[in-house]
Design an enzyme around this catalytic site. Structure first.
Site, PDB file in Angstrom:
ATOM      1  N   HIS A   1      -0.294   5.251   7.708  1.00 55.48           N
ATOM      2  CA  HIS A   1      -1.477   4.452   7.372  1.00 55.48           C
ATOM      3  C   HIS A   1      -1.579   3.318   8.385  1.00 55.48           C
ATOM      4  O   HIS A   1      -0.585   2.674   8.706  1.00 55.48           O
ATOM      5  CB  HIS A   1      -1.367   3.869   5.966  1.00 55.48           C
ATOM      6  CG  HIS A   1      -2.399   2.820   5.714  1.00 55.48           C
ATOM      7  ND1 HIS A   1      -3.755   3.109   5.688  1.00 55.48           N
ATOM      8  CD2 HIS A   1      -2.304   1.478   5.540  1.00 55.48           C
ATOM      9  CE1 HIS A   1      -4.427   1.985   5.495  1.00 55.48           C
ATOM     10  NE2 HIS A   1      -3.562   0.990   5.408  1.00 55.48           N
TER      11      HIS A   1
ATOM     12  N   GLU B   1       0.810  -1.218   0.000  1.00 58.98           N
ATOM     13  CA  GLU B   1       0.000   0.000   0.000  1.00 58.98           C
ATOM     14  C   GLU B   1       0.850   1.278   0.000  1.00 58.98           C
ATOM     15  O   GLU B   1       0.384   2.327   0.458  1.00 58.98           O
ATOM     16  CB  GLU B   1      -0.947  -0.006   1.197  1.00 58.98           C
ATOM     17  CG  GLU B   1      -1.997  -1.103   1.110  1.00 58.98           C
ATOM     18  CD  GLU B   1      -3.133  -0.853   2.080  1.00 58.98           C
ATOM     19  OE1 GLU B   1      -4.203  -0.441   1.616  1.00 58.98           O
ATOM     20  OE2 GLU B   1      -2.943  -1.055   3.294  1.00 58.98           O
TER      21      GLU B   1
HETATM   22 MN    MN Z   1      -3.981  -1.045   5.077  1.00 58.64          MN
END
Ligand code: MN
Length: 229
Positions: free
Chosen positions: A93, A74
């Site tokens: 994140h 990600e």
């Molecule tokens: Mn994630």
């Protein structure tokens, strides 16, 4: 005197200790020497990160070194925010548990106390299904990272439906502060909602509190850093 990379290692450990990240989640900084790159750990649990685990990635999400280790799937969350928000120097994140209900119920996450005044401008909810249909929920492409960054707009954080949250800041110390107090606010707001109607900070109170706390982020950072070093 610690370097930016030393501080990034410390941030990984602080976030793990405070339950913002666990085996998953990541924190990055914009490269102080190359605005078109960011520094982040290789794909691994944040609590285990040391300085040799840090890597550089460009704003297309490509590792800079030809022999780079495996990068987080990600990473495009980070690259696309750095691309469209030149003011942002650090991104986290995570999937911290207390924020998850606010991404799936339509109940807005709002500042319940002064420590989280930065939430007062609103926390947009990113629903990956609107852009990509049914998926594994991960931001695994530049296009999805771009859609998520557009949802963030000028806000301090997003909630991601059925997934987690992303927090941004103008410094590593500020983004760590925001991630920890966003999680705490979510826990307290959930508690308060079970007791009865909740009085949140007004928009002005939230803004004023955020302005004050932005000048104070070094104080908790010193404490949290000491606790993990
Ligand atoms: Mn994630």
């Amino acid at each position: 005197m610690t370097t930016a990379r030393d501080d990034l290692v410390i941030a990984n450990h602080i976030l793990a200790k405070h339950g913002v990240v666990d085996g998953f989640g990541h924190v990055s900084i914009r490269d102080p020497d190359h605005a078109g790159r960011f520094i982040i750990a290789r794909s691994m649990a944040p609590a285990l990160v040391s300085i040799d685990d840090l890597m550089e990635i460009d704003l297309d999400g490509n590792p800079v070194a030809p022999d780079a280790p495996r990068a987080y799937l990600e990473r495009f969350i980070h690259s696309e925010i750095y691309r469209v928000r030149p003011d942002i120097l650090a991104v986290i994140h995570h999937h911290s548990p207390s924020v998850i209900p606010f991404g799936v119920t339509g109940v807005p996450l709002r500042p319940i106390y002064h420590m989280s005044g930065f939430l007062g401008a609103g926390v947009p909810v990113f629903d990956i299904r609107c852009d990509a249909g049914e998926t594994d929920m991960l931001i695994r492409s530049p296009a999805l990272g771009c859609a998520h960054a557009a949802c963030l707009g000028q806000a301090a954080a997003t909630l991601m439906r059925g997934h987690g949250a992303t927090v941004v800041g103008t410094s590593l110390q500020q983004v760590v502060y925001r991630a920890i107090y966003m999680e705490m606010n979510a826990r307290l707001q959930g508690d308060a909602l079970r007791l009865g109607p909740v009085q949140y900070l007004t928009e002005t109170e939230a803004r004023l509190a955020a302005e004050t706390n932005d000048g104070q982020v070094q104080r908790p950072w010193e404490l949290w850093a000491r606790e993990v070093t």
